[in-house]
Design an enzyme around this catalytic site. Sequence first.
Site, PDB file in Angstrom:
ATOM      1  N   SER A 181       1.776  -0.036   3.369  1.00 29.38           N
ATOM      2  CA  SER A 181       2.377   1.029   2.755  1.00 29.38           C
ATOM      3  C   SER A 181       3.740   1.363   4.028  1.00 29.38           C
ATOM      4  CB  SER A 181       1.357   2.842   3.383  1.00 29.38           C
ATOM      5  OG  SER A 181       2.421   3.687   3.482  1.00 29.38           O
ATOM      6  N   ARG A 182       4.770   1.270   4.146  1.00 26.01           N
ATOM      7  CA  ARG A 182       5.606   1.460   4.903  1.00 26.01           C
ATOM      8  C   ARG A 182       5.846   2.288   5.816  1.00 26.01           C
ATOM      9  NH1 ARG A 182      11.149   0.141   1.006  1.00 26.01           N
ATOM     10  NH2 ARG A 182       9.750   1.989  -0.714  1.00 26.01           N
ATOM     11  N   ASN A 183       5.597   3.694   4.611  1.00 22.78           N
ATOM     12  CA  ASN A 183       5.333   5.269   6.340  1.00 22.78           C
ATOM     13  C   ASN A 183       3.799   4.270   6.402  1.00 22.78           C
ATOM     14  OD1 ASN A 183       7.019   6.385   4.980  1.00 22.78           O
ATOM     15  ND2 ASN A 183       5.880   5.433   2.511  1.00 22.78           N
TER      16      ASN A 183
ATOM     17  N   TRP B   1      10.512  -2.230  -5.661  1.00 20.37           N
ATOM     18  CA  TRP B   1       9.950  -2.039  -7.011  1.00 20.37           C
ATOM     19  C   TRP B   1      10.602  -1.579  -7.661  1.00 20.37           C
ATOM     20  CZ3 TRP B   1       5.789   0.239  -8.401  1.00 20.37           C
ATOM     21  CH2 TRP B   1       5.122   0.938  -8.829  1.00 20.37           C
TER      22      TRP B   1
ATOM     23  N   LYS C   2       4.096  13.498   1.131  1.00 16.99           N
ATOM     24  CA  LYS C   2       2.962  12.500   1.703  1.00 16.99           C
ATOM     25  C   LYS C   2       3.759  11.316   2.418  1.00 16.99           C
ATOM     26  CE  LYS C   2       4.556   9.361  -1.258  1.00 16.99           C
ATOM     27  NZ  LYS C   2       4.887   7.913  -0.983  1.00 16.99           N
TER      28      LYS C   2
ATOM     29  N   SER D 228       1.522   3.679  -6.446  1.00 20.84           N
ATOM     30  CA  SER D 228       1.481   2.459  -6.988  1.00 20.84           C
ATOM     31  C   SER D 228       2.301   1.622  -5.436  1.00 20.84           C
ATOM     32  CB  SER D 228       2.438   2.929  -7.618  1.00 20.84           C
ATOM     33  OG  SER D 228       3.301   3.735  -6.883  1.00 20.84           O
TER      34      SER D 228
ATOM     35  N   ASP E 126      -0.772   9.759  -4.321  1.00 24.50           N
ATOM     36  CA  ASP E 126      -0.800   9.034  -3.542  1.00 24.50           C
ATOM     37  C   ASP E 126      -0.342   9.053  -2.175  1.00 24.50           C
ATOM     38  OD1 ASP E 126       2.217   7.479  -3.480  1.00 24.50           O
ATOM     39  OD2 ASP E 126       3.235   8.583  -4.573  1.00 24.50           O
TER      40      ASP E 126
ATOM     41  N   THR F  20      -0.846   6.165   0.373  1.00 23.73           N
ATOM     42  CA  THR F  20       0.085   5.508   0.906  1.00 23.73           C
ATOM     43  C   THR F  20      -0.206   5.605   2.733  1.00 23.73           C
ATOM     44  OG1 THR F  20       2.050   6.429   0.068  1.00 23.73           O
ATOM     45  CG2 THR F  20       2.569   6.831   1.825  1.00 23.73           C
TER      46      THR F  20
ATOM     47  N   ALA G  45       3.943  -1.525  -5.134  1.00 26.94           N
ATOM     48  CA  ALA G  45       5.289  -2.891  -5.350  1.00 26.94           C
ATOM     49  C   ALA G  45       4.356  -4.132  -5.391  1.00 26.94           C
ATOM     50  CB  ALA G  45       6.380  -3.307  -5.341  1.00 26.94           C
TER      51      ALA G  45
END
Length: 261
Positions: A253-255, A11, A190, A136, A243, A247, A138
């Site tokens: 999304s890493r989550n 990011w 979130k 957002s 978001d 996400t 990256a």
Amino acid sequence: MKITCIGGGAWGTTLAQVLSDNGHEVLIRDVNKDFINKINNEHLHPFFDVTIPTNIKATYDLQEALNFSNIIVLCVPTKFMRSVLAEVNQLIKEPKLFVNVSKGIEIETSYCVSQIVEEVIEKNKFKAYVDLSGPSHAEELILRKLTALVAASKNQDSAKLVQQLFSNSEYLRVYTSDDVIGVETSGAIKNAIAIVSGIAYGMGLGENARAFLISRGVREIVMIVDALGGKKETAYGLSGIGDLIVTASSRNSRNFQCGLK
């Protein structure tokens, strides 16, 4: 204008490119020497196979980075924020504008980043705080794909300054808000819902279940933001439902990927 980014990860370097596109000078500070080499010598994004502008520079020297600018963009994970800020506080000699782009809550204190900054940075070294957040990835912004963010601050002049610094007529729209707690809280909570969304997907529960999870997740974010003194409408905006959508439903999304795995 000169701007310092503390953290040259996915990011941080992406936002450095936005600032460079907007005509600003950017110096990134990172502790990973491989990242620094990629930025300075290869002119590559450390995470993505993307060429970045040659005028983006990186350094290992925190003092050099802090002397470069009075605008400090905090791009380090929340779990490291307190220790980094403590080091920053020892080295800065004049008031700085702190712009946080990390999303999360400190485990030991349940503080958002604004509260950590307020506790760690001495008042005579602090100008203002702005939280820059929103839906957002990256991976998309580095390719200059259309994105919108919100700059939240108790100081509206500072929020508008950050809006001007980051807004790009081609691909990035930045809105302003005075609800720092609402924006920070939405952006942090979130993440947990997105992890559960990934779990639901991995378990094969279906899209019905995920739609149920995400919609009720919005309601939960609204309740927590309200309980902490933020504005309910913030949770329905970019930093909340916006978001959460990106996400909790994207493989970027890493989550979501954490829950899936």
